[in-house]
Design an enzyme around this catalytic site. Structure first.
Site, short mmCIF file in Angstrom:
data_model
loop_
_atom_site.label_atom_id
_atom_site.label_comp_id
_atom_site.label_asym_id
_atom_site.label_seq_id
_atom_site.Cartn_x
_atom_site.Cartn_y
_atom_site.Cartn_z
N LYS A 171 1.75 9.66 1.56
CA LYS A 171 0.57 10.13 0.82
C LYS A 171 -0.13 11.28 1.55
CE LYS A 171 -0.35 5.79 -1.50
NZ LYS A 171 0.32 5.85 -2.80
N HIS A 225 -6.20 -1.68 -4.56
CA HIS A 225 -4.77 -1.67 -4.90
C HIS A 225 -4.24 -3.08 -4.59
CE1 HIS A 225 -0.48 -0.68 -4.21
NE2 HIS A 225 -0.70 0.41 -4.92
N GLN A 245 -5.78 6.32 0.36
CA GLN A 245 -6.25 7.41 -0.52
C GLN A 245 -7.36 8.22 0.13
OE1 GLN A 245 -4.68 8.25 -3.16
NE2 GLN A 245 -3.53 6.42 -3.73
N ASP A 253 -8.24 -0.04 4.03
CA ASP A 253 -7.04 0.56 3.45
C ASP A 253 -7.35 2.04 3.25
OD1 ASP A 253 -5.15 1.59 1.77
OD2 ASP A 253 -5.29 -0.01 0.26
N CYS A 263 -1.17 -0.39 -10.05
CA CYS A 263 -1.22 -1.50 -9.08
C CYS A 263 -2.66 -1.92 -8.81
CB CYS A 263 -0.55 -1.13 -7.76
SG CYS A 263 1.17 -0.69 -7.93
N1 7TS Z 1 -3.58 1.24 -1.01
C1 7TS Z 1 -3.94 2.18 -1.88
C2 7TS Z 1 -5.40 2.47 -2.10
C3 7TS Z 1 -2.95 2.87 -2.58
O1 7TS Z 1 -3.31 3.82 -3.44
C4 7TS Z 1 -1.59 2.55 -2.37
C5 7TS Z 1 -0.48 3.22 -3.13
C6 7TS Z 1 -1.28 1.57 -1.43
C7 7TS Z 1 -2.30 0.93 -0.77
C8 7TS Z 1 0.11 1.21 -1.08
O2 7TS Z 1 0.71 2.23 -0.36
P1 7TS Z 1 2.25 2.13 0.09
O3 7TS Z 1 2.52 3.49 0.66
O4 7TS Z 1 2.33 1.06 1.09
O5 7TS Z 1 3.01 1.85 -1.16
N2 7TS Z 1 -0.90 3.76 -4.34
C9 7TS Z 1 -0.13 4.19 -5.36
C10 7TS Z 1 -0.69 4.72 -6.50
O6 7TS Z 1 -1.89 4.88 -6.69
N3 7TS Z 1 0.30 5.02 -7.36
O7 7TS Z 1 1.46 4.70 -6.78
C11 7TS Z 1 1.21 4.18 -5.54
#
Ligand code: 7TS
Length: 414
Positions: A234, A131, A211, A208, A372
């Protein structure tokens, strides 16, 4: 909708779980909502919503400051959430958990703080599966420090090419930053092996876990990683809160990320001294209500059990994948061996956004775009995909609703 509780998972009952999620019980465009965008953000169970309402109605005040009872109660609830987050990923101590706004902020914290040690010629290794939030913070600090960011490639199935990774890592490597699970295809990376290779060259590894945390048990000590970042929203919790695990002896030596109240020991006109971790990294009033919701989300997940959750989601996603693979007009991106419940696909001749819009007409909510993860799209030579991602509350009947809606899309574009 059919109940999916199986003999193999006597405690997992999807209909009981669905009853906890108020938002799922509505119609969209005249159809029952089929929510398949949990990878972007998960829906919230009543238990999380109630915990947040409860702290606001009964125990709210700023934390760590007041001598009075309310502030103490708010502080206790806030700090209890830190303890829950530590247990959730088997961190050695709750002081190794820093509250962040989410995974993005956790990764930025490590890049901006730990990254100050980088110098010219040093290398950071990330992967093509990331991401953007695990790419851009490294590019920013690398540019500032004169270091380089290298990308370990993936193979045609969307799995990390471990031979290529081994050939990239060297004594120039100072930081390895990899995702645990890719948000586009659900690829699970061999984090334990990557950590072993990282430590063999004296570098540190950040994972990270955005997911992974919603779908599988995570044990940062067994994985032997130095940093692990994930987001509350998430894992069925609220937005605006997340956790960053840091190995205690590494955190102890890291400079602050942001300055302000709460993170200092003393402030004089000539300079300031800082608290020990985790408070050194938590400047300002934190997300108190959100932290309580985050703790409630962890309780909720643990009351069901991640093994059962992961097995159920994999079942449902595999059903959807089999139905879509049977359609010659559908192209599914990647086929990694180890994967979670995410499916990226295109319908030949149709733009992913149009597919997403038609699915929405039938009540099926999927994400369409680059997710992203532009390097992933580039690797597969596509501009965008539609992505269906499954959470603990999805059913096989919903996988069938997705397939029926995709079949309709094919008819329209046929
Ligand atoms: N890393 C991964 C693997 C992600 O899927 C996401 C967000 C982030 C980091 C960032 O997370 P945040 O909570 O700091 O924004 N992924 C997604 C997605 O797959 N669709 O919308 C957001």
């Amino acid at each position: 909708m059919t109940a999916l509780a199986s003999a193999a998972r006597p405690n997992f009952d999807v209909e009981t779980i669905r009853a906890d999620f108020p938002i799922l019980h509505q119609q969209i465009n005249g159809h029952d909502l089929v929510f398949l965008d949990t990878a972007a953000s998960a829906q919230k169970p009543r238990q999380v919503i109630q915990a947040m309402v409860d702290v606001m109605e009964n125990d709210y005040a700023n934390v760590h400051r007041g001598v009075y009872a309310l502030s103490q109660r708010a502080t206790d609830k806030f700090e209890a959430a830190r303890g829950k987050a530590a247990k959730f990923i088997n961190a050695p101590h709750e002081d190794s958990i820093i509250f962040s706004r989410g995974a993005t902020e956790g990764i930025n914290l490590v890049a901006a703080s730990y990254g100050q040690r980088l110098g010219p010629g040093d290398e950071i290794i990330t992967t093509e599966l990331e991401h953007h939030s695990n790419i851009v913070p490294w590019q920013i600090i690398a540019e500032k420090q004169g270091a380089k960011v290298l990308f370990a490639p993936m193979d045609d199935n969307g799995a990390l090419d471990m031979d290529a990774f081994r050939s990239l890592i060297s004594n120039r490597t100072k930081i390895v930053a990899v995702t645990h699970v890719a948000n586009t295809m659900g690829t699970v990376l061999p984090v334990q092996e990557i950590a072993r290779l990282t430590h063999a060259v004296g570098a540190v590894i950040l994972v990270d876990g955005c997911q992974a945390a919603p779908h599988m048990p995570v044990d940062v000590q067994a994985l032997d990683v130095d940093f692990y970042a994930f987001s509350g929203h998430k894992i069925y919790g609220p937005t605006g809160i997340g956790a960053l695990y840091g190995r205690p002896e590494i955190l102890a030596d890291m400079p602050p990320y942001q300055g302000g109240g709460e993170m200092i020991e003393t402030v004089e006109k000539t300079g300031s001294t800082y608290k020990e971790p985790p408070h050194r990294f938590e400047a300002g009033t934190p997300a108190i209500v959100e932290a309580v919701g985050f703790g409630a989300a962890i309780d909720y997940i643990q009351s069901i059990g991640l093994e059962g959750i992961g097995a159920h989601e994999t079942d449902v996603a595999a059903h959807a994948e089999a139905l879509l693979r049977a359609m010659p007009e559908v192209e599914i991106m990647g086929a990694p061996g180890a994967k979670t419940s995410v499916l990226s696909f295109n319908v030949k001749g149709a733009h992913a956004h149009d597919v997403g819009t038609i699915l929405d007409q039938m009540g099926v909510a999927v994400r369409a775009g680059q997710h992203c993860a532009q390097p992933v799209m580039d690797r597969f030579g596509v501009h965008a995909t539609a992505r269906a991602s499954f959470g603990m509350y999805n059913t096989k009947a919903e996988a069938e609703a997705l397939a029926a809606a995709v079949a309709k899309t094919i008819e329209i574009f046929g």
